[in-house]
Each structure stands twice: as C-alpha cells, then as structure tokens.
Design an enzyme around this catalytic site. Structure first.
Site, PDB file in Angstrom:
ATOM      1  CG  HIS A  97      15.577  -4.434   9.052  1.00 57.79           C
ATOM      2  ND1 HIS A  97      16.314  -3.352   8.634  1.00 57.79           N
ATOM      3  CD2 HIS A  97      14.418  -4.413   8.338  1.00 57.79           C
ATOM      4  CE1 HIS A  97      15.629  -2.708   7.697  1.00 57.79           C
ATOM      5  NE2 HIS A  97      14.476  -3.332   7.510  1.00 57.79           N
TER       6      HIS A  97
ATOM      7  CB  CYS B 250      15.381  -5.220   5.013  1.00 57.38           C
ATOM      8  SG  CYS B 250      14.463  -3.838   4.322  1.00 57.38           S
TER       9      CYS B 250
ATOM     10  CG  ASN C  99      13.698   0.354   6.755  1.00 64.41           C
ATOM     11  OD1 ASN C  99      14.847   0.030   6.481  1.00 64.41           O
ATOM     12  ND2 ASN C  99      12.663  -0.463   6.581  1.00 64.41           N
TER      13      ASN C  99
HETATM   14  N1  COA Z   1       0.835   9.806   5.749  1.00 70.39           N
HETATM   15  C1  COA Z   1      -0.489   9.840   5.883  1.00 70.39           C
HETATM   16  N2  COA Z   1      -1.319   8.869   5.462  1.00 70.39           N
HETATM   17  C2  COA Z   1      -0.750   7.813   4.884  1.00 70.39           C
HETATM   18  C3  COA Z   1       0.640   7.698   4.696  1.00 70.39           C
HETATM   19  C4  COA Z   1       1.444   8.760   5.153  1.00 70.39           C
HETATM   20  N3  COA Z   1       2.777   8.758   5.032  1.00 70.39           N
HETATM   21  N4  COA Z   1       0.902   6.532   4.087  1.00 70.39           N
HETATM   22  C5  COA Z   1      -0.270   5.915   3.884  1.00 70.39           C
HETATM   23  N5  COA Z   1      -1.274   6.691   4.360  1.00 70.39           N
HETATM   24  C6  COA Z   1      -2.716   6.410   4.359  1.00 70.39           C
HETATM   25  C7  COA Z   1      -3.116   5.458   3.271  1.00 70.39           C
HETATM   26  O1  COA Z   1      -3.297   6.133   2.055  1.00 70.39           O
HETATM   27  C8  COA Z   1      -4.394   4.895   3.820  1.00 70.39           C
HETATM   28  O2  COA Z   1      -5.413   5.827   3.598  1.00 70.39           O
HETATM   29  P1  COA Z   1      -6.917   5.344   3.260  1.00 70.39           P
HETATM   30  O3  COA Z   1      -7.344   4.545   4.473  1.00 70.39           O
HETATM   31  O4  COA Z   1      -7.648   6.612   3.076  1.00 70.39           O
HETATM   32  O5  COA Z   1      -6.801   4.500   2.024  1.00 70.39           O
HETATM   33  C9  COA Z   1      -4.155   4.867   5.331  1.00 70.39           C
HETATM   34  O6  COA Z   1      -3.059   5.758   5.571  1.00 70.39           O
HETATM   35  C10 COA Z   1      -3.823   3.487   5.858  1.00 70.39           C
HETATM   36  O7  COA Z   1      -2.876   2.885   4.983  1.00 70.39           O
HETATM   37  P2  COA Z   1      -2.215   1.504   5.295  1.00 70.39           P
HETATM   38  O8  COA Z   1      -1.179   1.224   4.271  1.00 70.39           O
HETATM   39  O9  COA Z   1      -3.302   0.478   5.522  1.00 70.39           O
HETATM   40  O10 COA Z   1      -1.556   1.867   6.698  1.00 70.39           O
HETATM   41  P3  COA Z   1      -0.904   0.958   7.770  1.00 70.39           P
HETATM   42  O11 COA Z   1      -1.574   1.155   9.050  1.00 70.39           O
HETATM   43  O12 COA Z   1      -0.706  -0.438   7.296  1.00 70.39           O
HETATM   44  O13 COA Z   1       0.550   1.619   7.880  1.00 70.39           O
HETATM   45  C11 COA Z   1       2.747   1.235   7.096  1.00 70.39           C
HETATM   46  C12 COA Z   1       1.343   1.704   6.741  1.00 70.39           C
HETATM   47  C13 COA Z   1       3.558   1.311   5.828  1.00 70.39           C
HETATM   48  C14 COA Z   1       3.316   2.168   8.144  1.00 70.39           C
HETATM   49  C15 COA Z   1       2.680  -0.196   7.663  1.00 70.39           C
HETATM   50  O14 COA Z   1       1.897  -1.004   6.829  1.00 70.39           O
HETATM   51  C16 COA Z   1       4.032  -0.810   7.812  1.00 70.39           C
HETATM   52  O15 COA Z   1       4.866  -0.328   8.540  1.00 70.39           O
HETATM   53  N6  COA Z   1       4.259  -1.957   7.156  1.00 70.39           N
HETATM   54  C17 COA Z   1       5.548  -2.589   7.188  1.00 70.39           C
HETATM   55  C18 COA Z   1       6.469  -1.778   6.356  1.00 70.39           C
HETATM   56  C19 COA Z   1       7.884  -2.177   6.525  1.00 70.39           C
HETATM   57  O16 COA Z   1       8.304  -2.533   7.586  1.00 70.39           O
HETATM   58  N7  COA Z   1       8.593  -2.071   5.439  1.00 70.39           N
HETATM   59  C20 COA Z   1       9.954  -2.378   5.433  1.00 70.39           C
HETATM   60  C21 COA Z   1      10.109  -3.843   5.410  1.00 70.39           C
HETATM   61  S1  COA Z   1      11.712  -4.258   5.578  1.00 70.39           S
END
Ligand code: COA
Length: 355
Positions: free
Chosen positions: A282, A116, A312
């Site tokens: 980004h 990224c 993204n």
């Molecule tokens: N649809 C539905 N549910 C989903 C899912 C999706 N696409 N992806 C994950 N889940 C579920 C998980 O399985 C988890 O379920 P559980 O509670 O039953 O175990 C729940 O949602 C929460 O997961 P979690 O990973 O804790 O969610 P979050 O609130 O942290 O959101 C992201 C996940 C990925 C959106 C978030 O962590 C994020 O944006 N992080 C930064 C990612 C990023 O910017 N990446 C690029 C970096 S350059």
C-alpha cells in the site's frame, strides 16, 4: 481445488496533476519537506462536482471487465472499498452497479470500510465467494476522491499533502489450474488505537461523551444530538470535519506490521521471501515502503512504488500499483506477487497471488 484468479485489472487516475508546489501556494509547506518525509512529488485530483469516487471506480472497472473478456452483465457481485464514499449511505457498491448500467437485481453489492487495507480485505472476501462457488465474476474495487474532504489550510498540512484521488479494480474468476490464483490471505485488526488515524465528524459518536478520546471534546452538540443531526455549526467553524492522523504513531506501527503480515502470508503458502517476484505495498509513504524493503532484504526490482506520482490513494493504491506493474510487464504469468496494506482501524493484511 478451486481458487480465484485476477482475470482482468484496470485503473483510473484523474488527469489533473497537483504538484507539491501547488500546495505550497495555499498552505505553509514545501516541496522539499514533502519529498523528504513522504517521497511524494505530485498527486491527482478529480474534477470537483463532476467526478466522484463512484465515477472513477466505474472507469477502472470498465477496463478490468473488458480485460477479463466479459461484459458488465456478467458481474455477479461487487465489493467496493473506500473511505470517501459519494454518500453517507447508501454505499458506493450500488452506486457503481447503477453507473456501470448493470440492470440485473440478482447481483449483490457490498461496501468495505477498511480504509488503506480495504482492497486487501476486499480481495480476501471476494476470494471466499469464488471458492465457495457462490459467484463466478466478482468485481473488487478500491476508489477514493480524497480531494473533496481535505483541509487546505496549514492546520491540515500533515494529512493533506499525502493524499490523492484515483481508482483501481479487478475481476476475480474461478480457476482450477494447479497452484494459480490467490494462494492465501491474512487479515488483522486492532481497534485499540482507532482514533489515531480517523475521520470522526460528522458521526453518531456522542461528542463530549466519546470515552475513547484522550480529552473530552465539545463538538457543540446541544439539543441537536437528540434530533439526529451529527454535524454542528461549531464543527464546521473550528475545522473538526477533517481527517486526523498521528503521523509518527502510524509510521511506527506500519513498519512493524507490514513485514510481519508479509512473512505470515508467505509462510502459510509454504513460500519464502526469495520466491517473491513482486511486493505491492500500500502506498502509504515511500519511507515506509523503503523500510519494509530493507527489513525483508528485497531488491529494488521486487518492490513496486508509485506514490511519487499519485500520493496515497488509500483503498485505491494497491490495485493502481498492481495494475501499473502488470501493464509495465514487471509481473508475468507464474510470478509470485504479494499485496500488503496497513491503515486506519488499525487494520492490516496481505494476499499472496500466483499470477
Ligand atoms: N509541511 C511542512 N511541515 C509540516 C507538514 C507539511 N506538510 N506537516 C507537518 N509539518 C511539521 C509539523 O507541524 C511539525 O512541526 P513542529 O516540529 O514545528 O511541530 C514537523 O513538521 C514534524 O511533524 P511530524 O508529524 O513529527 O513529522 P514526521 O517526521 O513524523 O512526518 C508524516 C509526518 C505524516 C510524513 C509521517 O509521520 C508519516 O508519514 N507517517 C505515516 C503516515 C501514513 O503513512 N499515513 C497513512 C497510513 S495508511
């Protein structure tokens, strides 16, 4: 004093729109979940087996080159940032040279593997080549064809829903005009959490013996590892060949590092947040951008977000967003613009530009 300026900018987004509801039909997810957590409504996917990271990059590069008022033969160096290269090797830099029809072998081509942060690193690197006088027309590209390498089952949903395809490119040229161009760049790296956001298979990492993994993992390497074959049948069968992301971990670090590096690049140039016309973060996640905006007390019109439409696009996201902001007239000559990125590695960085 010689500085680099962006003489031309271009972007390419494939035509095929994939809405959240389309993903909902192949995995357990929902439009509501995706929008609430990431802000993303839709993303673009390239045409499978027809478009590639390199062909998309070429589309963006041609626009940037034309807008710079030069031809492809004037390009003397290519910097290509991507995490989804057409080939394991050679890199996309030389593939882009060929795709653009650049026949000169006096040109240099280099790939940047900073995910990224790739474009921000690329711009800083190109800037150094221009300042040193070594090159006059440096093409810096960020491009990704993520859609070919994502897990479309529910297992991969936390990663898959976030990413999209696209490309952005700029031509850097020297300028002597006082105060114009790239004023400063800051780059950072911390490899201690490399596996928190990574795509490690196939790779030459030693499988079970990879001491950086929390738990030893059996990748099914038998005698194969001695044959130099990195991909095993077990990896494919058990879905080990997809990106891994510890989302919450990435989120926490990103919201800390973005504001830090933005302040750092401003302070090096003797500028402050009030001087900033536009921040191009980004496009990792709309919630991350909103957090950074609040933290830095920036107005809505000072931050460009387009993740809602494109997801993204990793190394492509900064040049695509910058190009869009320029095309919309939101950035004018003389404006102070900050590009900032954070991503896998972890690496993070920023460039400050007087447009
Ligand atoms: N649809 C539905 N549910 C989903 C899912 C999706 N696409 N992806 C994950 N889940 C579920 C998980 O399985 C988890 O379920 P559980 O509670 O039953 O175990 C729940 O949602 C929460 O997961 P979690 O990973 O804790 O969610 P979050 O609130 O942290 O959101 C992201 C996940 C990925 C959106 C978030 O962590 C994020 O944006 N992080 C930064 C990612 C990023 O910017 N990446 C690029 C970096 S350059």
């Amino acid at each position: 004093m010689v500085r680099s300026r962006i003489a031309g900018i271009g972007k390419y987004l494939p035509a095929h729109v994939v809405a959240n509801n389309d993903l909902q039909s192949v995995m357990e997810t929902s439009d509501e979940w995706i929008q609430e957590r990431t802000g993303i409504r839709e993303r673009r996917y390239g045409i499978k087996h027809e478009e590639t990271t390199t062909t998309m990059a070429a589309q963006a590069a041609r626009v940037a080159i034309e807008r710079a008022g030069i031809t492809v033969e004037d390009i003397d160096f290519i910097l290509f940032a991507t995490l989804s290269p057409d080939y394991y090797f050679p890199g996309c830099g030389v593939l882009l040279q060929r795709e653009l029809g650049i026949t000169s072998t006096s040109i240099g081509a280099m790939d940047i593997r900073n995910q990224c942060t790739g474009f921000v690193y690329g711009l800083a690197t190109g800037d150094q080549f221009i300042r040193s006088g070594m090159y006059k027309n440096v093409l810096v590209v960020g491009a990704e064809m993520h859609s070919m390498g994502l897990d479309y089952s529910t297992r991969g949903r936390n990663v898959t829903v976030i990413f999209g395809d696209g490309a952005g490119a700029v031509v850097l040229q020297p300028t002597q005009e006082k105060g114009q161009g790239i004023l400063s760049s800051k780059l950072h790296a911390d490899g201690s959490h490399a596996e928190k956001l990574a795509f490690i298979n196939p790779g030459a990492h030693g499988g079970y013996h990879n001491r950086y993994l929390d738990e030893p993992v059996d990748y099914g390497y038998g005698n194969e590892e001695y044959g130099g074959i990195f991909l095993t049948e077990k990896m494919v069968r058990e879905g080990m060949t997809y990106p891994y992301m510890d989302g919450p971990f990435v989120f926490k670090l990103a919201v800390q590092k973005f504001p830090e590096v933005i302040q750092e690049v401003l302070s090096e140039a003797g500028a402050s947040i009030e001087d900033l016309r536009m921040l191009i973060p980004h496009q990792a996640n709309l919630r991350i951008s909103q957090f950074v905006q609040r933290n830095l007390k920036l107005r809505d019109d000072q931050v460009w977000n387009n993740i809602q439409k494109y997801g993204n696009t990793t190394a492509a996201s900064v040049p695509i967003a910058l190009c869009e902001a320029v095309e919309a007239g939101a950035i004018q000559r003389g404006d102070l613009v900050c590009l900032a990125a954070f991503g896998s590695g972890f690496t993070w960085g920023a460039n400050l530009i007087r447009w």
